[in-house]
Motif scaffolding. Structure first.
Motif, PDB file in Angstrom:
ATOM      1  N   ARG A   4     -14.486 -99.770 -29.090  1.00 52.78           N
ATOM      2  CA  ARG A   4     -14.983-100.727 -28.637  1.00 52.78           C
ATOM      3  C   ARG A   4     -14.231-102.006 -28.598  1.00 52.78           C
ATOM      4  N   SER A   5     -13.131-102.283 -28.123  1.00 41.93           N
ATOM      5  CA  SER A   5     -12.364-103.390 -28.350  1.00 41.93           C
ATOM      6  C   SER A   5     -13.499-105.511 -29.117  1.00 41.93           C
ATOM      7  N   ILE A   7     -13.267-108.510 -28.898  1.00 46.91           N
ATOM      8  CA  ILE A   7     -13.509-110.043 -27.711  1.00 46.91           C
ATOM      9  C   ILE A   7     -13.271-110.743 -28.542  1.00 46.91           C
ATOM     10  N   TYR A  36     -18.406-107.744 -29.405  1.00 47.54           N
ATOM     11  CA  TYR A  36     -17.222-106.202 -28.779  1.00 47.54           C
ATOM     12  C   TYR A  36     -17.565-106.720 -27.215  1.00 47.54           C
ATOM     13  N   SER A  37     -15.670-105.700 -27.121  1.00 47.58           N
ATOM     14  CA  SER A  37     -16.373-105.433 -25.464  1.00 47.58           C
ATOM     15  C   SER A  37     -17.163-105.052 -24.697  1.00 47.58           C
ATOM     16  N   ASP A  72      -9.935-112.125 -27.799  1.00 47.11           N
ATOM     17  CA  ASP A  72      -9.524-110.594 -27.320  1.00 47.11           C
ATOM     18  C   ASP A  72      -7.734-110.551 -27.823  1.00 47.11           C
ATOM     19  N   LYS A  91      -8.517-114.861 -19.686  1.00 48.97           N
ATOM     20  CA  LYS A  91      -9.242-114.358 -20.299  1.00 48.97           C
ATOM     21  C   LYS A  91     -10.942-115.201 -19.969  1.00 48.97           C
ATOM     22  N   LYS A 169     -12.497-110.810 -19.426  1.00 50.16           N
ATOM     23  CA  LYS A 169     -13.123-110.448 -20.734  1.00 50.16           C
ATOM     24  C   LYS A 169     -14.062-110.772 -21.012  1.00 50.16           C
ATOM     25  N   VAL A 201     -17.550-106.261 -19.172  1.00 53.56           N
ATOM     26  CA  VAL A 201     -17.183-107.900 -20.000  1.00 53.56           C
ATOM     27  C   VAL A 201     -18.189-108.222 -21.233  1.00 53.56           C
ATOM     28  N   THR A 202     -17.844-108.867 -21.998  1.00 54.03           N
ATOM     29  CA  THR A 202     -18.147-109.432 -22.859  1.00 54.03           C
ATOM     30  C   THR A 202     -18.755-110.833 -22.532  1.00 54.03           C
TER      31      THR A 202
END
Ligand SMILES: Nc1ncnc2c1ncn2[C@@H]1O[C@H](COP(=O)(O)OP(=O)(O)OP(=O)(O)O)[C@@H](O)[C@H]1O
Ligand SMILES: [Mg+2]
Length: 233
Positions: A4-5, A7, A36-37, A72, A91, A169, A201-202
């Motif tokens: 998970r990235s 965000i 997180y994403s 992000d 974003k 995002k 999407v967060t």
């Protein structure tokens, strides 16, 4: 496992209004958070606790007085007005309590408005993505309806699609169901919840409704200028 990235990340985020004057008020005293994403997060807290203040900063509409906030990987404090606008356009999507649709425009035109503003005119792909999302939220028969001819729930679903059209995002929603009756509110909430998961999407959603908040992945509470995680018992 899919990694998970990150965000949203804030470290020691402080916000003082009227900084440097005798009317200075520090609203956020040092907020640390990470999202997180694909996470769907509810933000709760009393009126005046700073929920909208935090969302405005995370939405690159305002800057922290101290500390850092990044979306992000992009640090908000380092951007000028143009950079902030670019970050918002690329974003971030916004959904507000009042939908702010343009009444004289159709559902589809409203959804494509941010893209039209950014690019001059929507491209073919933008229109087909908008139609796909509108179908996803059950508005496929309403594309050419004027905004003022739709129900409150339909208008708010249009606003959600508008927020998603540039493939953000992060979607920031400030009491998106606050102006709806409890049934349409619950429907709109469930829809956002599903879409967050489907699109990865967060979502950060401010709500006063504890039952809705309980259905989020996580609940964060702002109290006395600090943010704490509410643990579900
Ligand atoms: N532009 C501003 N200038 C000065 N003070 C402000 C400004 N915006 C908000 N405040 C103050 O900051 C505090 C937090 O406001 P904020 O709007 O973030 O609260 P909130 O949690 O969103 O409340 P609500 O649930 O009523 O929407 C309040 O005391 C408010 O009066
Ligand atoms: Mg508010």
């Amino acid at each position: 496992m899919v990694s998970r990235s990150v965000i949203v990340e804030t470290v020691g985020l402080k916000k003082t209004y009227n900084s440097g004057t005798d009317k200075a008020v520090e609203v956020l005293h040092g907020v640390d958070m990470i999202a997180y994403s694909g996470e769907f997060i509810a933000i709760i807290g009393q009126s005046g606790s700073g929920k909208s203040t935090l969302l405005n900063i995370l939405g690159a509409l305002d800057k922290p007085t101290e500390g850092s906030a990044s979306i992000d990987g992009v640090e908000i404090g380092s951007l000028d007005a143009l950079g902030l606008a670019k970050l918002r356009g690329q974003k971030i999507g916004f959904v507000f309590q009042f939908h702010h649709l343009l009444e004289e425009f159709t559902c589809l035109e409203n959804v494509l408005m941010p893209v039209s503003i950014q690019k001059g005119a929507p491209e073919k792909d933008d229109t087909s993505y908008a139609k796909l999302l509108l179908t996803r939220v059950g508005l496929e028969t309403q594309l050419n309806k004027r905004a003022n001819q739709m129900s409150g729930g339909q208008q708010q679903r249009t606003a959600i699609v508008r927020a998603l059209c540039n493939k953000p995002k992060l979607v920031l929603a400030d009491e998106p169901t606050g102006n709806l009756d409890s049934r349409s509110g619950a429907e709109v909430f469930a829809l956002m919840r599903e879409i967050a998961r489907e699109l990865g999407v967060t979502f950060l959603m401010v709500t006063h409704d504890d039952r809705l908040a309980a259905a989020a992945d996580r609940i964060l509470r702002i109290e006395d200028g600090y943010l704490t995680e509410v643990t579900n018992e």
